[in-house]
Design an enzyme around this catalytic site. Structure first.
Site, PDB file in Angstrom:
ATOM      1  CG  HIS A   1      -1.720  -0.943   1.539  1.00  0.00           C
ATOM      2  ND1 HIS A   1      -2.403  -1.856   0.823  1.00  0.00           N
ATOM      3  CD2 HIS A   1      -1.646  -1.947   2.654  1.00  0.00           C
ATOM      4  CE1 HIS A   1      -3.090  -2.717   1.430  1.00  0.00           C
ATOM      5  NE2 HIS A   1      -2.718  -2.824   2.441  1.00  0.00           N
TER       6      HIS A   1
ATOM      7  CG  ASP B   1      -4.756  -6.109   2.541  1.00  0.00           C
ATOM      8  OD1 ASP B   1      -4.545  -6.618   3.680  1.00  0.00           O
ATOM      9  OD2 ASP B   1      -4.783  -4.791   2.493  1.00  0.00           O
TER      10      ASP B   1
HETATM   11  C1  NGQ Z   1      -3.672  -5.203   8.851  1.00  0.00           C
HETATM   12  N1  NGQ Z   1      -4.419  -3.956   6.925  1.00  0.00           N
HETATM   13  O1  NGQ Z   1      -2.698  -5.353   9.371  1.00  0.00           O
HETATM   14  O2  NGQ Z   1      -4.353  -6.081   8.674  1.00  0.00           O
HETATM   15  C2  NGQ Z   1      -4.135  -3.844   8.127  1.00  0.00           C
HETATM   16  C3  NGQ Z   1      -4.934  -3.254   9.220  1.00  0.00           C
HETATM   17  C4  NGQ Z   1      -3.363  -1.566  10.298  1.00  0.00           C
HETATM   18  C5  NGQ Z   1      -4.655  -3.139   5.945  1.00  0.00           C
HETATM   19  N2  NGQ Z   1      -3.757  -2.298   6.280  1.00  0.00           N
HETATM   20  C6  NGQ Z   1      -4.521  -2.785  10.654  1.00  0.00           C
HETATM   21  N3  NGQ Z   1      -5.293  -3.249   5.010  1.00  0.00           N
HETATM   22  O3  NGQ Z   1      -2.733  -1.159   9.250  1.00  0.00           O
HETATM   23  O4  NGQ Z   1      -3.290  -0.964  11.304  1.00  0.00           O
HETATM   24 ZN    ZN Z   2      -2.010  -5.703   5.295  1.00  0.00          ZN
END
Ligand code: NGQ
Ligand code: ZN
Length: 445
Positions: free
Chosen positions: A269, A320
């Site tokens: 990302h 993801d």
């Molecule tokens: C994750 N997911 O680690 O699952 C993250 C959310 C975060 C994405 N970034 C949690 N899509 O980034 O703090």
């Molecule tokens: Zn992620």
């Protein structure tokens, strides 16, 4: 020994017709081109290599489709979705994780992914205490990989802080947290947990610049050696603003200024980058991990892929959050995001390669680099093959375009020489789905 004959196959040096693959002990023994079918050959249509899925949080498959109602009058965003996700995290046992991950991994194979980069941070017991074996949850993922046959690049995540500047973690994050010392044990235990899989790779994943201090990041990079290093980098505007407030720099800028980022790194990302950051990233050869379906679902924004690719940047795709697992759709949405932003067509196509071909080649090569393992249709290589449906006209790149932009359908998938998907369906789909439904009913109600 088995022999598969294809009308066309996408080999490393391009499309070839009448291709015969001899497979033994999971590998291509010989690959012949321009040859007639022989007695005993299995006849097939269009063969392409399996694609790496460079970023997955398998457990999030549990909540797919269940985060589409408003949580408050102000409407939802990434951060309110994360609260919902944190609420589920506490309920998942190691056995549950195997069941949920097996569902996700089977669907990945059904869509043409043959290896997954599992960005794994559900390490501790629900109360935050470690399991007796720190590799308990890693072993649960390895079991799912074994049940489904998918190739696994496990990326044990280091997570210690709730925000920039080393903020203490919050209660929703307690299953993720280690310090550097306990992480090194957890990492060693993760290596043991996947050791029975034939071609597993273990990398290292500092979660994000929010969750890791600069000193911790330096320690993790030292620990990584030449293994892949993955991190979330600039997904949300708030993340960029918080980084600016903390350091005076944007996340990508900050990272590139301080760390030896190169092709060993995967920046997941890199959504919010300036032109200068985009150019610098391309120059370093770091893989940018794009997850178009999740990035759309979470309202992240659109990565300037056209500029990045024009600079020679390397990208791969990942599923993801696993809200929907569909390789063709990830690639289609990657292109459509650019079309909608730039109001043009065939944005990522090259003069000599179709839109689908550029997307497919990019995801294959960037994903293989990021996961230190990918499918190559070459002698001696692991036999990871995907068969696309036949099309009415001469195939070549048009078979990829038709798959990505029109049908989205995969016919058959072989992984390490074993046919794991037939007619679009994983061989254990029914049993895996039944177990998944039981777990989902228990955990979601
Ligand atoms: C994750 N997911 O680690 O699952 C993250 C959310 C975060 C994405 N970034 C949690 N899509 O980034 O703090
Ligand atoms: Zn992620």
């Amino acid at each position: 020994m088995r022999t598969l004959w294809f009308e066309q196959a996408l080999l490393p040096d391009g499309w070839r017709s009448s291709v015969r693959f001899h497979i033994d002990a999971g590998r291509f023994v010989t690959i012949e081109t321009g040859v007639a079918m022989a007695a005993g050959d299995e006849r097939h249509h269009v063969a392409v290599p399996g694609t790496p899925n460079l970023h997955s949080h398998a457990f999030q498959r549990l909540m797919a489709g269940f985060a589409e109602v408003r949580s408050g009058p102000a409407g939802d965003d990434f951060w309110s979705w994360r609260e919902l996700m944190y609420r589920l995290v506490g309920a998942i046992s190691p056995d549950d994780l195997t069941v949920i991950a097996a569902m996700a991994f089977a669907e990945m194979l059904e869509s043409g992914f043959t290896r997954v980069g599992e960005f794994h941070y559900l390490h501790q017991q629900p109360d935050g205490q470690p399991y007796d074996d720190p590799g308990e949850m890693a072993a649960a993922l390895a079991a799912a990989a074994e049940q489904t046959g998918i190739g696994l690049t496990l990326l044990p995540v280091f997570y210690a802080h709730a925000g920039f500047g080393g903020l203490p973690p919050n209660a929703g994050q307690r299953r993720f947290v280690t310090d550097i010392d306990s992480f090194s044990h957890l990492h060693a235990a993760s290596v043991r947990a996947v050791s029975s899989l034939p071609d597993a790779v273990v990398g290292i994943a500092p979660h994000s610049l929010r969750a890791v201090t600069p000193d911790e990041l330096a320690a993790l990079i030292a620990m990584a050696g030449d293994r892949p290093i993955h991190l979330h980098i600039a997904e949300q505007i708030k993340e960029v603003d918080d980084c600016l407030a903390w350091s005076g720099q944007r996340p990508v800028e900050w990272l590139l200024d301080r760390f030896p980022v190169d092709q060993r790194w995967c920046l997941v990302h890199a959504t919010h980058v300036t032109q200068a950051e985009c150019r610098a990233l391309a120059k370093r050869g770091a893989v940018v991990g794009l997850c178009p379906i999740t990035e759309a679902n979470l309202g992240d924004g659109v990565f300037p892929a056209a500029d990045f690719i024009a600079e020679g940047g390397v990208f791969g795709v990942g599923s993801d959050s696993n809200v929907r697992i569909d390789l063709a759709e990830e690639l289609r949405l990657l292109e459509y995001g650019q079309r909608l932003t730039l109001r043009q067509r065939t944005v990522l196509a090259a003069p000599d390669r179709s839109n689908g071909r550029v997307l497919f080649d990019g995801a294959l090569s960037g994903g293989s680099t990021a996961l230190a393992g990918g499918a190559v249709l070459g002698t001696g290589q692991q036999a990871d093959l995907v068969e696309l449906a036949p099309i009415a006209i001469d195939a070549g790149d048009r078979a990829l375009d038709h798959w990505i932009f029109a049908t989205g359908r995969v016919e058959n998938v072989w992984r390490a020489g074993a046919k794991v998907v037939t007619g679009g369906r994983h061989y254990a789909h029914a049993a895996i789905a039944a177990r998944f439904e039981a777990v989902a009913r228990r955990l979601l109600s």
